[in-house]
Write a protein that holds these residues in place. Structure first.
Motif: not given
Length: 305
Positions: A153-165
């Motif tokens: 989940v940490d990779e998702v938080l810091v890497c995924y553009p969808g999560i930033m958006a």
């Protein structure tokens, strides 16, 4: 022999004459524009996009201090860091809210009522941060569980553009509802510029929302999305038509974007237009062009759309 200094001085004088002329023309155009919009000679300041980018970053760090905050944090200092970050960021947000309220009022001076209102809005937003954090946690888990390439989940938080958006959207959506739509739109557009994902802050999006890859996704102002929905890149939830009034002016605020119910998957390149409903549990295939409602459990491919 050419006198280099004289040539340079002449060039500078000619350039200055040209700049003075351009400044004069720009002033004339600016004043005409302000007059046409019934604005003052010195219109109120707009909120600052640069400062709002820092505000969004500050709230993200306060929500996820171990991953988006300072890399030097010790466990015993986390609460202090979060409190300090929130205090600074909320103050910055309040000033930007005052700018929007002043701009919207069209008055020369920000009135006491709008100053008080900026405090109320800021406090109300602060109280909603735990709810935003809870929603974002569900989005992160949905991304992790929905993408076999995600290692944790940490990779998702810091890497995924969808999560930033989505992070920017969830903050912006609350601000939109609290009465500062310009700031909300600016925060959403900061993420749009960075990720290629455009989510209007007026859209309503439930928990466990996952945008995979994401580039080119567009979600319109009046779209409603249920829980556990997944979109792939280049999906559009848009308007089918733009009605005008008797004067030929676009009608604003009408319900014109799709409703996507729970547990729907929409694959890459699908375009869904108008106030239609995608029933729960449906799958919409890639590159589908859809302008009519479909019942729950539908599987729509290009040949069937």
């Amino acid at each position: 022999m050419v006198n280099t200094k004289s040539t340079r001085d002449l060039l500078l004088r000619n350039t200055q004459l040209e700049v003075d002329s351009i400044v004069s023309e720009l002033r004339t155009l600016r004043m005409a524009s302000l007059e046409s919009r019934q604005r003052h000679d010195r219109p109120p300041k707009l909120p600052s996009r640069k400062i709002l980018a820092g505000v969004a970053e500050g709230f993200s760090a306060a929500l996820f201090p171990n991953r988006l905050g300072s890399s030097e944090l010790a466990d015993e200092g986390i609460d202090h860091y979060v409190g300090h970050t929130l205090n600074m960021t909320l103050r910055e947000l309040m000033v930007q809210i005052q700018h929007e309220l002043h701009y919207e009022s069209g008055t020369d001076v920000l009135c006491i009522e709008d100053r008080q209102r900026s405090i109320v809005i800021t406090q109300a937003f602060a109280k909603r941060l735990p709810e935003i954090r809870t929603l974002l946690e569900s989005d992160i888990i949905a991304a992790y569980e929905g993408d076999p390439a995600a290692r944790n989940v940490d990779e998702v938080l810091v890497c995924y553009p969808g999560i930033m958006a989505i992070t920017h959207y969830r903050m912006a959506h609350e601000l939109h509802g609290l009465g500062v739509p310009l700031i909300a739109r600016m925060i959403s557009e900061i993420a749009h510029s960075a990720t290629g994902i455009e989510i209007h802050p007026g859209a309503q999006i439930g928990p466990s929302f996952f945008i995979d890859h994401g580039t080119g996704v567009v979600i319109g102002e009046t779209a409603i999305i249920g829980q556990n929905v997944r979109l792939y890149q280049a999906v559009t939830l848009g308007a089918k038509r733009f009605p005008v009034d008797e004067n030929g002016t676009l009608v604003k605020g009408n319900l014109r974007h799709p409703i996507v119910e729970d547990d729907v998957v929409i694959y890459a390149g699908a375009t869904i237009l108008g106030r239609i409903t995608i029933g729960s549990g449906s799958t919409i295939g890639g590159n589908v062009w859809l302008t009519h409602s479909v019942p729950p459990g539908s599987n729509i491919s290009q040949a069937e759309s």
